[in-house]
Motif scaffolding. Structure first.
Motif, PDB file in Angstrom:
ATOM      1  N   LEU A 179       0.844  -1.195   0.000  1.00 16.66           N
ATOM      2  CA  LEU A 179       0.000   0.000   0.000  1.00 16.66           C
ATOM      3  C   LEU A 179       0.874   1.237   0.000  1.00 16.66           C
ATOM      4  CD1 LEU A 179      -2.628  -0.830   2.770  1.00 16.66           C
ATOM      5  CD2 LEU A 179      -2.859  -1.172   0.320  1.00 16.66           C
ATOM      6  N   LEU A 184      -3.143   4.475   0.446  1.00 17.28           N
ATOM      7  CA  LEU A 184      -2.744   4.468   1.853  1.00 17.28           C
ATOM      8  C   LEU A 184      -3.483   5.534   2.654  1.00 17.28           C
ATOM      9  CD1 LEU A 184      -0.824   3.294   3.981  1.00 17.28           C
ATOM     10  CD2 LEU A 184       0.892   4.942   3.233  1.00 17.28           C
ATOM     11  N   HIS A 185      -3.812   6.654   2.000  1.00 18.43           N
ATOM     12  CA  HIS A 185      -4.411   7.778   2.712  1.00 18.43           C
ATOM     13  C   HIS A 185      -5.930   7.863   2.532  1.00 18.43           C
ATOM     14  CE1 HIS A 185      -0.380   9.101   3.587  1.00 18.43           C
ATOM     15  NE2 HIS A 185      -0.095   9.065   2.312  1.00 18.43           N
ATOM     16  N   VAL A 189      -9.273   3.095   4.204  1.00 16.44           N
ATOM     17  CA  VAL A 189      -8.175   2.142   4.038  1.00 16.44           C
ATOM     18  C   VAL A 189      -8.266   0.996   5.040  1.00 16.44           C
ATOM     19  CG1 VAL A 189      -6.570   3.447   5.519  1.00 16.44           C
ATOM     20  CG2 VAL A 189      -5.680   1.891   3.772  1.00 16.44           C
ATOM     21  N   GLY A 190      -8.675   1.299   6.278  1.00 17.76           N
ATOM     22  CA  GLY A 190      -8.806   0.246   7.288  1.00 17.76           C
ATOM     23  C   GLY A 190      -9.845  -0.793   6.890  1.00 17.76           C
ATOM     24  N   ARG A 192     -10.842  -1.468   3.832  1.00 22.33           N
ATOM     25  CA  ARG A 192     -10.391  -2.190   2.648  1.00 22.33           C
ATOM     26  C   ARG A 192      -9.370  -3.270   3.020  1.00 22.33           C
ATOM     27  NH1 ARG A 192      -9.122   2.417  -1.777  1.00 22.33           N
ATOM     28  NH2 ARG A 192      -8.775   0.600  -3.101  1.00 22.33           N
ATOM     29  N   ILE A 193      -8.495  -2.961   3.977  1.00 21.51           N
ATOM     30  CA  ILE A 193      -7.526  -3.962   4.429  1.00 21.51           C
ATOM     31  C   ILE A 193      -8.233  -5.080   5.182  1.00 21.51           C
ATOM     32  CG2 ILE A 193      -5.582  -4.364   5.981  1.00 21.51           C
ATOM     33  CD1 ILE A 193      -4.805  -3.095   3.382  1.00 21.51           C
ATOM     34  N   VAL A 210       0.657  -7.409   4.527  1.00 19.82           N
ATOM     35  CA  VAL A 210       0.459  -6.019   4.128  1.00 19.82           C
ATOM     36  C   VAL A 210       1.749  -5.239   4.347  1.00 19.82           C
ATOM     37  CG1 VAL A 210      -0.814  -3.882   4.553  1.00 19.82           C
ATOM     38  CG2 VAL A 210      -1.997  -6.098   4.672  1.00 19.82           C
ATOM     39  N   VAL A 212       3.393  -1.460   3.918  1.00 22.77           N
ATOM     40  CA  VAL A 212       3.034  -0.053   3.766  1.00 22.77           C
ATOM     41  C   VAL A 212       4.262   0.706   3.286  1.00 22.77           C
ATOM     42  CG1 VAL A 212       2.449   2.040   5.022  1.00 22.77           C
ATOM     43  CG2 VAL A 212       1.163  -0.043   5.431  1.00 22.77           C
ATOM     44  N   VAL A 289      -0.549   5.199  10.972  1.00 22.36           N
ATOM     45  CA  VAL A 289      -0.826   4.532   9.695  1.00 22.36           C
ATOM     46  C   VAL A 289      -0.657   3.021   9.841  1.00 22.36           C
ATOM     47  CG1 VAL A 289      -0.058   4.253   7.313  1.00 22.36           C
ATOM     48  CG2 VAL A 289      -0.192   6.535   8.317  1.00 22.36           C
ATOM     49  N   THR A 293      -3.747   0.279   9.304  1.00 24.39           N
ATOM     50  CA  THR A 293      -3.672  -0.726   8.250  1.00 24.39           C
ATOM     51  C   THR A 293      -3.362  -2.125   8.789  1.00 24.39           C
ATOM     52  OG1 THR A 293      -1.324  -0.226   7.911  1.00 24.39           O
ATOM     53  CG2 THR A 293      -2.915   0.951   6.527  1.00 24.39           C
ATOM     54  N   ALA A 295      -0.427  -3.135   9.386  1.00 21.97           N
ATOM     55  CA  ALA A 295       0.676  -3.504   8.499  1.00 21.97           C
ATOM     56  C   ALA A 295       1.596  -4.537   9.142  1.00 21.97           C
ATOM     57  CB  ALA A 295       1.478  -2.265   8.118  1.00 21.97           C
TER      58      ALA A 295
END
Length: 322
Positions: A179, A184-185, A189-190, A192-193, A210, A212, A289, A293, A295
Protein backbone atom coordinates in the motif's frame (compact mmCIF):
# COMPACT_ATOMS: atom_id res chain seq x y z
CA UNK A 1 7.78 -4.97 12.43
CA UNK A 2 10.05 -5.74 9.50
CA UNK A 3 11.55 -2.70 7.78
CA UNK A 4 12.61 -2.69 4.14
CA UNK A 5 13.75 -0.21 1.47
CA UNK A 6 12.43 0.72 -1.97
CA UNK A 7 15.01 2.44 -4.20
CA UNK A 8 13.94 4.18 -7.42
CA UNK A 9 17.47 4.81 -8.79
CA UNK A 10 16.92 8.57 -8.65
CA UNK A 11 19.38 10.61 -10.66
CA UNK A 12 21.16 13.62 -9.16
CA UNK A 13 22.20 16.88 -10.80
CA UNK A 14 25.84 16.73 -11.83
CA UNK A 15 26.02 12.92 -11.74
CA UNK A 16 25.48 10.46 -14.59
CA UNK A 17 22.66 7.95 -14.83
CA UNK A 18 25.28 5.21 -14.69
CA UNK A 19 26.33 6.63 -11.31
CA UNK A 20 22.70 6.49 -10.15
CA UNK A 21 22.65 2.74 -10.76
CA UNK A 22 25.94 2.32 -8.89
CA UNK A 23 24.38 4.33 -6.04
CA UNK A 24 21.44 1.89 -5.93
CA UNK A 25 23.79 -1.08 -5.68
CA UNK A 26 25.83 0.53 -2.89
CA UNK A 27 22.64 1.44 -1.04
CA UNK A 28 21.56 -2.21 -1.17
CA UNK A 29 24.91 -3.34 0.25
CA UNK A 30 24.51 -0.86 3.13
CA UNK A 31 20.88 -1.87 3.65
CA UNK A 32 21.99 -5.46 4.18
CA UNK A 33 24.57 -4.32 6.73
CA UNK A 34 21.93 -2.28 8.56
CA UNK A 35 19.58 -5.26 8.80
CA UNK A 36 16.81 -4.22 6.41
CA UNK A 37 14.59 -7.17 5.47
CA UNK A 38 14.19 -6.42 1.75
CA UNK A 39 15.66 -4.14 -0.88
CA UNK A 40 13.32 -3.47 -3.79
CA UNK A 41 13.84 -1.55 -7.02
CA UNK A 42 11.32 0.05 -9.37
CA UNK A 43 10.36 0.17 -13.06
CA UNK A 44 9.99 3.53 -14.81
CA UNK A 45 10.42 3.99 -18.55
CA UNK A 46 12.20 7.01 -20.14
CA UNK A 47 11.76 9.17 -17.00
CA UNK A 48 14.66 11.69 -16.93
CA UNK A 49 15.01 11.58 -13.13
CA UNK A 50 15.03 7.77 -12.81
CA UNK A 51 17.77 5.57 -14.24
CA UNK A 52 16.20 2.11 -13.94
CA UNK A 53 13.67 0.78 -16.43
CA UNK A 54 14.71 -2.87 -16.05
CA UNK A 55 14.31 -4.13 -12.46
CA UNK A 56 15.44 -7.69 -13.18
CA UNK A 57 18.77 -6.56 -14.61
CA UNK A 58 19.48 -4.25 -11.66
CA UNK A 59 18.48 -6.96 -9.17
CA UNK A 60 20.93 -9.38 -10.79
CA UNK A 61 23.74 -6.89 -10.22
CA UNK A 62 22.65 -6.28 -6.61
CA UNK A 63 22.41 -10.02 -5.99
CA UNK A 64 26.09 -10.41 -6.82
CA UNK A 65 27.04 -7.81 -4.19
CA UNK A 66 24.80 -9.04 -1.35
CA UNK A 67 24.39 -12.29 0.56
CA UNK A 68 21.28 -12.28 2.80
CA UNK A 69 18.86 -9.44 2.13
CA UNK A 70 15.74 -10.25 0.11
CA UNK A 71 15.62 -8.57 -3.31
CA UNK A 72 12.58 -7.69 -5.36
CA UNK A 73 10.59 -5.36 -7.54
CA UNK A 74 8.26 -2.63 -6.44
CA UNK A 75 7.15 -3.39 -9.00
CA UNK A 76 7.30 -4.91 -12.45
CA UNK A 77 4.44 -3.24 -14.35
CA UNK A 78 2.76 -6.30 -15.79
CA UNK A 79 0.77 -4.61 -18.61
CA UNK A 80 4.16 -3.67 -20.13
CA UNK A 81 5.31 -7.30 -20.40
CA UNK A 82 4.22 -10.79 -21.36
CA UNK A 83 3.72 -13.10 -18.35
CA UNK A 84 6.19 -15.68 -19.69
CA UNK A 85 9.00 -13.10 -19.93
CA UNK A 86 8.37 -11.87 -16.38
CA UNK A 87 8.36 -15.43 -15.05
CA UNK A 88 11.58 -16.31 -16.88
CA UNK A 89 13.36 -13.21 -15.56
CA UNK A 90 12.42 -13.86 -11.94
CA UNK A 91 13.08 -17.58 -12.12
CA UNK A 92 16.53 -16.67 -13.42
CA UNK A 93 17.02 -14.32 -10.46
CA UNK A 94 15.81 -17.03 -8.07
CA UNK A 95 18.29 -19.49 -9.56
CA UNK A 96 21.14 -16.99 -9.21
CA UNK A 97 20.22 -15.90 -5.66
CA UNK A 98 18.18 -18.78 -4.18
CA UNK A 99 15.61 -17.99 -1.53
CA UNK A 100 16.03 -14.21 -1.74
CA UNK A 101 13.80 -13.05 -4.62
CA UNK A 102 10.38 -11.37 -4.46
CA UNK A 103 8.20 -10.45 -7.43
CA UNK A 104 6.13 -7.32 -6.89
CA UNK A 105 3.66 -6.66 -9.72
CA UNK A 106 1.90 -3.41 -10.60
CA UNK A 107 -0.61 -2.30 -13.19
CA UNK A 108 0.66 1.13 -14.31
CA UNK A 109 1.67 1.83 -17.88
CA UNK A 110 4.16 4.42 -19.14
CA UNK A 111 3.49 8.03 -18.14
CA UNK A 112 3.04 9.40 -21.66
CA UNK A 113 1.40 8.25 -24.90
CA UNK A 114 4.75 7.91 -26.76
CA UNK A 115 6.09 5.66 -23.98
CA UNK A 116 2.95 3.52 -24.01
CA UNK A 117 3.18 3.26 -27.79
CA UNK A 118 6.85 2.25 -27.59
CA UNK A 119 6.01 -0.45 -25.03
CA UNK A 120 3.26 -1.74 -27.31
CA UNK A 121 0.73 -2.35 -24.55
CA UNK A 122 -2.60 -0.81 -23.61
CA UNK A 123 -4.33 -0.63 -20.26
CA UNK A 124 -5.64 -4.03 -19.22
CA UNK A 125 -9.07 -4.44 -17.66
CA UNK A 126 -9.23 -5.59 -14.06
CA UNK A 127 -10.06 -9.13 -15.11
CA UNK A 128 -7.38 -9.21 -17.79
CA UNK A 129 -4.81 -8.02 -15.27
CA UNK A 130 -5.93 -10.61 -12.72
CA UNK A 131 -5.71 -13.32 -15.38
CA UNK A 132 -2.16 -12.29 -16.32
CA UNK A 133 -1.11 -12.25 -12.64
CA UNK A 134 -2.47 -15.78 -12.42
CA UNK A 135 -0.51 -16.76 -15.54
CA UNK A 136 2.72 -15.44 -14.03
CA UNK A 137 2.09 -17.44 -10.86
CA UNK A 138 1.35 -20.63 -12.80
CA UNK A 139 4.55 -20.20 -14.80
CA UNK A 140 6.61 -19.58 -11.66
CA UNK A 141 5.13 -22.64 -9.96
CA UNK A 142 5.47 -24.93 -12.97
CA UNK A 143 1.73 -25.56 -13.34
CA UNK A 144 1.26 -23.74 -16.68
CA UNK A 145 0.98 -25.56 -20.03
CA UNK A 146 4.50 -24.29 -20.81
CA UNK A 147 7.50 -24.83 -18.53
CA UNK A 148 9.28 -21.57 -17.79
CA UNK A 149 12.99 -22.01 -17.18
CA UNK A 150 15.16 -22.27 -15.23
CA UNK A 151 13.13 -24.56 -12.97
CA UNK A 152 13.81 -23.68 -9.32
CA UNK A 153 13.23 -25.46 -6.02
CA UNK A 154 10.72 -22.80 -4.92
CA UNK A 155 8.97 -20.03 -6.86
CA UNK A 156 9.61 -16.42 -5.81
CA UNK A 157 6.79 -15.05 -3.59
CA UNK A 158 4.48 -12.61 -5.35
CA UNK A 159 3.05 -9.30 -4.10
CA UNK A 160 0.64 -6.86 -5.74
CA UNK A 161 0.87 -3.08 -5.63
CA UNK A 162 -2.61 -2.33 -4.34
CA UNK A 163 -4.03 0.32 -6.62
CA UNK A 164 -7.67 0.26 -7.65
CA UNK A 165 -8.85 -3.33 -7.54
CA UNK A 166 -5.45 -4.67 -6.47
CA UNK A 167 -6.55 -5.61 -2.95
CA UNK A 168 -9.41 -7.75 -4.21
CA UNK A 169 -7.23 -9.50 -6.78
CA UNK A 170 -4.55 -10.17 -4.16
CA UNK A 171 -7.12 -11.62 -1.75
CA UNK A 172 -8.57 -13.85 -4.45
CA UNK A 173 -5.15 -15.15 -5.51
CA UNK A 174 -3.67 -15.43 -2.02
CA UNK A 175 -0.96 -12.77 -2.52
CA UNK A 176 0.66 -10.14 -0.33
CA UNK A 177 -0.04 -6.45 -0.99
CA UNK A 178 1.88 -3.17 -0.95
CA UNK A 179 0.00 0.00 0.00
CA UNK A 180 1.27 3.45 -0.88
CA UNK A 181 0.21 6.82 -2.26
CA UNK A 182 -3.51 7.68 -2.43
CA UNK A 183 -4.66 4.19 -1.41
CA UNK A 184 -2.74 4.47 1.85
CA UNK A 185 -4.41 7.78 2.71
CA UNK A 186 -7.97 6.88 1.71
CA UNK A 187 -10.54 7.33 4.48
CA UNK A 188 -11.66 3.72 4.13
CA UNK A 189 -8.18 2.14 4.04
CA UNK A 190 -8.81 0.25 7.29
CA UNK A 191 -12.04 -1.23 5.93
CA UNK A 192 -10.39 -2.19 2.65
CA UNK A 193 -7.53 -3.96 4.43
CA UNK A 194 -10.00 -5.74 6.70
CA UNK A 195 -11.87 -6.95 3.60
CA UNK A 196 -8.59 -8.13 2.06
CA UNK A 197 -7.78 -10.19 5.16
CA UNK A 198 -11.34 -11.50 5.43
CA UNK A 199 -11.59 -12.54 1.77
CA UNK A 200 -8.03 -13.89 1.51
CA UNK A 201 -7.83 -17.35 -0.07
CA UNK A 202 -4.58 -19.06 0.97
CA UNK A 203 -2.49 -20.50 -1.83
CA UNK A 204 0.24 -23.02 -1.07
CA UNK A 205 0.09 -22.05 2.59
CA UNK A 206 0.21 -18.27 1.99
CA UNK A 207 -1.20 -15.80 4.52
CA UNK A 208 -2.28 -12.16 4.22
CA UNK A 209 0.70 -9.82 4.22
CA UNK A 210 0.46 -6.02 4.13
CA UNK A 211 3.44 -3.81 3.33
CA UNK A 212 3.03 -0.05 3.77
CA UNK A 213 5.24 2.16 1.58
CA UNK A 214 6.17 5.68 2.76
CA UNK A 215 8.77 8.16 1.50
CA UNK A 216 10.39 8.38 4.94
CA UNK A 217 13.25 10.77 5.71
CA UNK A 218 14.53 11.03 9.29
CA UNK A 219 16.93 13.61 10.75
CA UNK A 220 17.82 15.16 14.11
CA UNK A 221 15.28 17.95 13.70
CA UNK A 222 12.15 18.59 11.66
CA UNK A 223 13.92 21.46 9.87
CA UNK A 224 16.81 19.22 8.79
CA UNK A 225 14.39 16.55 7.59
CA UNK A 226 12.45 19.12 5.56
CA UNK A 227 15.69 20.05 3.80
CA UNK A 228 16.20 16.39 2.96
CA UNK A 229 12.68 16.25 1.52
CA UNK A 230 13.08 19.46 -0.51
CA UNK A 231 14.85 17.94 -3.58
CA UNK A 232 12.06 15.40 -4.18
CA UNK A 233 9.33 17.95 -3.48
CA UNK A 234 10.98 20.40 -5.89
CA UNK A 235 11.23 17.71 -8.56
CA UNK A 236 7.49 17.09 -8.25
CA UNK A 237 6.77 20.82 -8.48
CA UNK A 238 8.97 21.16 -11.56
CA UNK A 239 7.31 18.16 -13.19
CA UNK A 240 3.93 19.89 -12.86
CA UNK A 241 5.35 23.02 -14.49
CA UNK A 242 7.36 21.41 -17.29
CA UNK A 243 5.90 17.92 -17.75
CA UNK A 244 9.35 16.37 -17.13
CA UNK A 245 10.49 14.77 -13.87
CA UNK A 246 14.00 16.17 -13.23
CA UNK A 247 17.03 14.86 -11.31
CA UNK A 248 17.34 15.69 -7.62
CA UNK A 249 19.03 19.04 -6.95
CA UNK A 250 21.06 20.36 -4.02
CA UNK A 251 18.69 22.09 -1.53
CA UNK A 252 21.01 25.12 -1.42
CA UNK A 253 20.70 25.51 -5.18
CA UNK A 254 16.91 25.21 -4.98
CA UNK A 255 16.72 27.85 -2.23
CA UNK A 256 18.87 30.21 -4.32
CA UNK A 257 16.45 30.14 -7.25
CA UNK A 258 13.81 32.77 -7.89
CA UNK A 259 10.56 30.87 -7.35
CA UNK A 260 7.17 32.07 -8.47
CA UNK A 261 4.47 32.45 -5.83
CA UNK A 262 2.76 29.33 -7.20
CA UNK A 263 6.00 27.35 -6.99
CA UNK A 264 6.63 28.54 -3.42
CA UNK A 265 3.09 27.53 -2.49
CA UNK A 266 3.47 24.07 -3.99
CA UNK A 267 6.86 23.55 -2.35
CA UNK A 268 5.47 24.49 1.04
CA UNK A 269 2.46 22.20 0.67
CA UNK A 270 4.72 19.37 -0.47
CA UNK A 271 6.99 19.80 2.54
CA UNK A 272 4.04 19.93 4.93
CA UNK A 273 2.73 16.59 3.66
CA UNK A 274 6.13 14.88 3.37
CA UNK A 275 6.99 11.94 5.62
CA UNK A 276 10.00 13.82 6.92
CA UNK A 277 10.89 14.78 10.48
CA UNK A 278 12.72 14.05 13.68
CA UNK A 279 12.10 10.65 15.30
CA UNK A 280 9.90 12.28 17.95
CA UNK A 281 7.56 13.95 15.43
CA UNK A 282 7.60 11.27 12.76
CA UNK A 283 7.11 8.19 14.93
CA UNK A 284 3.49 8.96 16.00
CA UNK A 285 2.48 9.70 12.39
CA UNK A 286 3.95 6.44 11.13
CA UNK A 287 2.50 4.43 14.01
CA UNK A 288 -1.01 5.77 13.30
CA UNK A 289 -0.83 4.53 9.69
CA UNK A 290 0.62 1.18 10.70
CA UNK A 291 -2.14 0.74 13.28
CA UNK A 292 -4.89 1.78 10.85
CA UNK A 293 -3.67 -0.73 8.25
CA UNK A 294 -2.51 -3.49 10.57
CA UNK A 295 0.68 -3.50 8.50
CA UNK A 296 3.09 -6.42 8.72
CA UNK A 297 6.01 -4.53 7.19
CA UNK A 298 7.20 -0.98 6.48
CA UNK A 299 8.72 -0.23 3.07
CA UNK A 300 10.70 3.03 3.31
CA UNK A 301 11.00 4.75 -0.06
CA UNK A 302 12.63 8.10 0.68
CA UNK A 303 15.16 9.83 -1.58
CA UNK A 304 17.27 12.96 -1.27
CA UNK A 305 20.17 14.70 -3.03
CA UNK A 306 22.84 14.08 -0.40
CA UNK A 307 23.82 10.40 -0.58
CA UNK A 308 25.49 10.43 2.85
CA UNK A 309 22.34 11.92 4.37
CA UNK A 310 20.27 9.22 2.66
CA UNK A 311 22.48 6.51 4.16
CA UNK A 312 22.01 8.15 7.55
CA UNK A 313 18.22 8.26 7.20
CA UNK A 314 18.19 4.59 6.12
CA UNK A 315 19.89 3.77 9.42
CA UNK A 316 17.51 6.00 11.39
CA UNK A 317 14.45 4.36 9.82
CA UNK A 318 15.63 1.06 11.33
CA UNK A 319 15.50 2.68 14.77
CA UNK A 320 12.30 4.67 14.25
CA UNK A 321 9.87 2.10 15.65
CA UNK A 322 12.19 0.73 18.34
Amino acid sequence: MRISLLDRSRTRAGRSEQAALADSIERAVTAEQLGHHRFWVAEHHTVPGIASGAPAVLLAAIGQRTERIRLGSGGVMLPNHRPLVVAEQFLMLEALTPGRIDLGLGRSLGFTAPVREALGRTEASTEDFAAEVGQVRDLLEGTAPLTARPVTAEPPPMHLLATGAGLGIAARLGLGVVLGGPVLHADDVGERIAAYRREFRPHRGSAPHVMVSMDLLVADTDAEARELALPEVWAMVRSRETGAFPPLEDPARIRAQELSSRERDRVEKGLESAWAGSPASLRPRVERVLEATGADELLAAGATFDRAALADTDARVMQLLG
